[in-house]
Design a protein around this motif. Sequence first.
Motif, short mmCIF file in Angstrom:
data_model
loop_
_atom_site.label_atom_id
_atom_site.label_comp_id
_atom_site.label_asym_id
_atom_site.label_seq_id
_atom_site.Cartn_x
_atom_site.Cartn_y
_atom_site.Cartn_z
N PRO B 152 1.01 -1.30 0.04
CA PRO B 152 -0.07 -0.04 -0.03
C PRO B 152 0.78 1.42 0.04
O PRO B 152 1.99 1.11 -0.08
CB PRO B 152 -0.76 -0.14 1.38
N SER B 153 0.13 2.30 0.21
CA SER B 153 0.95 3.80 0.19
C SER B 153 1.27 3.77 1.52
O SER B 153 0.61 3.52 2.34
CB SER B 153 -0.06 4.84 -0.26
N LYS B 154 2.38 4.01 1.75
CA LYS B 154 2.76 4.32 3.21
C LYS B 154 3.97 5.22 3.40
O LYS B 154 4.50 5.86 2.50
CB LYS B 154 3.47 3.12 3.82
N ILE B 164 -0.02 3.76 7.08
CA ILE B 164 -0.28 3.38 5.75
C ILE B 164 -1.46 4.30 5.08
O ILE B 164 -2.37 4.93 6.00
CB ILE B 164 -0.94 2.16 5.90
N GLY B 165 -1.46 4.36 4.18
CA GLY B 165 -2.31 4.99 3.07
C GLY B 165 -2.35 6.50 3.22
O GLY B 165 -3.29 7.13 3.40
N VAL B 166 -1.02 6.96 2.83
CA VAL B 166 -0.91 8.57 3.12
C VAL B 166 -1.56 9.30 1.97
O VAL B 166 -2.40 10.33 2.04
CB VAL B 166 0.43 8.91 3.47
N HIS B 167 -1.26 8.82 0.64
CA HIS B 167 -1.98 9.40 -0.58
C HIS B 167 -2.65 8.41 -1.39
O HIS B 167 -3.61 9.10 -2.02
CB HIS B 167 -0.79 10.30 -1.35
N GLY B 168 -2.27 7.49 -1.25
CA GLY B 168 -2.84 6.37 -2.02
C GLY B 168 -3.56 5.26 -1.36
O GLY B 168 -3.95 5.37 -0.29
N PRO B 169 -3.81 4.11 -1.83
CA PRO B 169 -4.39 3.16 -1.33
C PRO B 169 -3.88 2.63 0.12
O PRO B 169 -2.74 2.49 0.52
CB PRO B 169 -4.38 1.71 -2.32
N GLU B 170 -4.71 2.29 1.23
CA GLU B 170 -4.42 1.81 2.27
C GLU B 170 -4.37 0.41 2.38
O GLU B 170 -3.67 -0.36 3.21
CB GLU B 170 -5.54 2.00 3.43
#
Lengths: 708, 184
Positions: B152-154, B164-170
């Motif tokens: 995921p986005s981290k 986790i999930g800062v700009h994109g998927p969690e």
Amino acid sequence: MKKELAQSIHEALERQNLAGILDRWNYPATRAKAYEGIDFEAIRNRIAEIKGSAADHLEELAEKFKKSAEARGAKVFRANSPEAVKDYITNLCKEKDVKKIVKSKSMASEEIHLNKHLAKHGIQADETDLGEWIIQLAHQTPSHMVMPALHLTKEEVADLFSKETHQQQSTDIQQLVKVARKELRGKYFDADMGMSGANIAIAETGTLVICTNEGNARLVTTLPKIHVALVGLEKLVANYADAEPIITALPKSATSQLITSYVSFITGPSPNTDGSLKELHIVLMDNKRTAMAKDPQFKEALQCIRCASCLNVCPVYRLVTGHVFGHIYTGGIGTILTAWFNEMETTGDIQGLCIGCGKCKEICPGKIDIPALILELRRRVASKEGLPFIYKTALSVINNRKLFQAMLRAAFIAQKPFVKEGFIRHLPMFLSNLSEYRSLPTIAPVPFRDVFKKIKQPQSKTKASFFAGCAIEFVNPGIGAAIVKVLNKAGIEVVFPEDQSCCGIPHWGSGSFDMAAAAAAHNIKPLLADDVEYVVVGCATCATALKKEWPHLLKDQNMDSLVPGAKKVAAKTVMFSELVNKLIEEKKLTPKDGLKLQTLTYHDSCHAKRHVGIDKEPRAALAAAGYELKEMFECDTCCGMGGSYTVKQPEISMQMLKRKLKNIEDTGAEYVSAECPGCLIQLGGGLDKSGSKIKAKHPAELMEDKFK
Amino acid sequence: MFDKFKAAAEAAGNTEVQRFGAKAEALIFIEGLLKKEEIKDTPGCYAVWADSPFLKGIDTKELAAKVPGLKFEVTRELAKNAKIGITQMEWGLANMGTLAQDSTAVEQRLASALSWIHVALLSTDKIVADLPALMTKMHPSTSNYIALITGPSKTADIERVLAIGVHGPEQLVIVCVDESGGMN
Ligand code: SF4
Ligand code: SF4
């Protein structure tokens, strides 16, 4: 050292949250895990070769990149100066009526302070990388190259976010990250332009490679209709395949991950959401990179892939952060880059912060000898501006052992006032006016040369000449006596050439290569006078000079006729423990029977471990002599002595010592040993001051009466 | 190869790897996921499904009618308001659990970068060993935007604490399908 620097060091040392964060991370272990199954030496050799060859062909690759990228529909602008970059981007913004920009990380843009410039023209540029956004809100510069806001606590971040959102935000990190997501989401959709950097620029295909974990670069390069990438020339590589080792090593070295969450290869424009084609502008920025590439020494710095692992392991960086050590580009490599990008003069002070421990060099995936380049900076500054008079005089004194001895005798008799004089403070290595964490060493009443005369030497075919070094000669002659006695036990006849002087490392370390070469020149003949099999040293710093640096130094100073002699000395030089270990293996030394087992922890001096590669030998020899080894945490991390460093950067040196002492205490061993009198002065002084029961001893002292 | 891929992908955190023999089974799983995540026709609750070979032979109209909120047209606005984004990836890398895709078509990036949950479809036989192997399959000379995705986005930008999930998927859900027909 300028007042401001001393002040900022002091302030940084007061605030140790970055050091705490690095500790909790346990970077060396997590990094090693990420590299499991990978031959690090092989991969870094490849990277060094790829980037080194790119530096050799910078102009050619830049033109090739331009051609390839333009063939794919990008516009490539080559900018020599920061001004040219700024003008191009502002003009573009004006032409396209751009008012809002979202940015993913670009250190090049920070290097030229682009955001400030854009703001002056009424253009708002918002950073989207979380760390970059935080420091933008805080109006600060990055403290770390990969995690730019590492110096700020969650409470400080919560304050910044509360101000930005006009809402009280909690200090929960997960919550804070969600606040950032919400705040920045809208900005991507509103922005007229997306701006990014690149980790790699591939000349063959005109491709930009961008690695992120957050995924912000994907949004920055997707949502706005214009994408501007600002890329330093050092990002160029020749071919597509060249990107592979960099993509492989970068995340492992940077964040101990196998790969970043996202890696994008962008080649020419892609369609926008409305079906139009994106406008892609790539600005290739020089700003001194070409000049660097032409410099035979500094070319190497272009091999950097900006992983920041050199910061994570640097004992100085962890204490003072990148706000003191470096500027935009931080730590040791930052000092080098800053010197080039911001003109040499501005970094004279921060160059003094590197203690030369070599920790960074060991793990740099670009295979850059960072301390050597910092030394080279010092040398250039020293030869341009000259060293301070008092320092230069001190250095010349130690090249003259008779004078040195006379002075030290005077110091011994009138120790206190002399120390206070100031002059003696500049004598490298073992005198300083600091006593907060460390007792001052005392000058020995009888120097080693006189002690030696009283040790009767056996007649033997195997002769070794002993190079004492300043510290054994004047502060701790007992070490020298122990060395001689152990060698005698093995039937070796020791000669002590009286005409020897300082090894030259203090001069070298201060950038005064001419004086260092003079020291080398002075010593070669006396050391080779008798037909000796070995030249024995009991000091790791001296060993570095004799085993490694003298031939280079002499060559560098055009004293070629002395190089063969220096090489001969290098070939014969052994560290005491190295020789003892060999003699035990050859059964020329036999440990006494029934030795009482004692416990010991071993400190690897930087020079021993990383300059001459001696770390197993002393452990093996001490174990044979009846010592049980209890390894300390960070056994090869610098103790903070660093020759004259302890005098020049007392606060940092003392903090490093404090950490070392704790690691030593934690082992509960009876002794700490190190084969470097400088380290022993630092460690012994520190233990003494803290009232510890642990004694700091040279391996020779510990082995003096252990052999039959 | 699959086992290695699965282990590596799941080690990246917030990632699950599912494997199905047939496309139909995979579709049942995805429908179940859409239901579980309460996809509905309200902004913030959409699911966007970018053009995928997987969809060949599937009546998307019927599917969209069955799952209100599931969109096969990926616009900026819909992607912005999507909880789930579904895209088909071209390759998997066994050693790091990485997915690779030619993302030149903007819909692919919108669907995978903006949603909270990214569902990545992958043909099991498209798993190759590592990055060098992938680089022989994908080349910038034929793809304008190659995207590699792992986990995921981290971020760890605040006090080096993982978030986790800062700009994109969690969350990343990888759906592997063995049946090669209809996946290519
Ligand atoms: S100098 Fe080496 S270790 Fe430091 S950032 Fe550059 S590549 Fe990484
Ligand atoms: S040599 Fe040591 S002190 Fe100097 S930059 Fe490298 S790690 Fe830091």
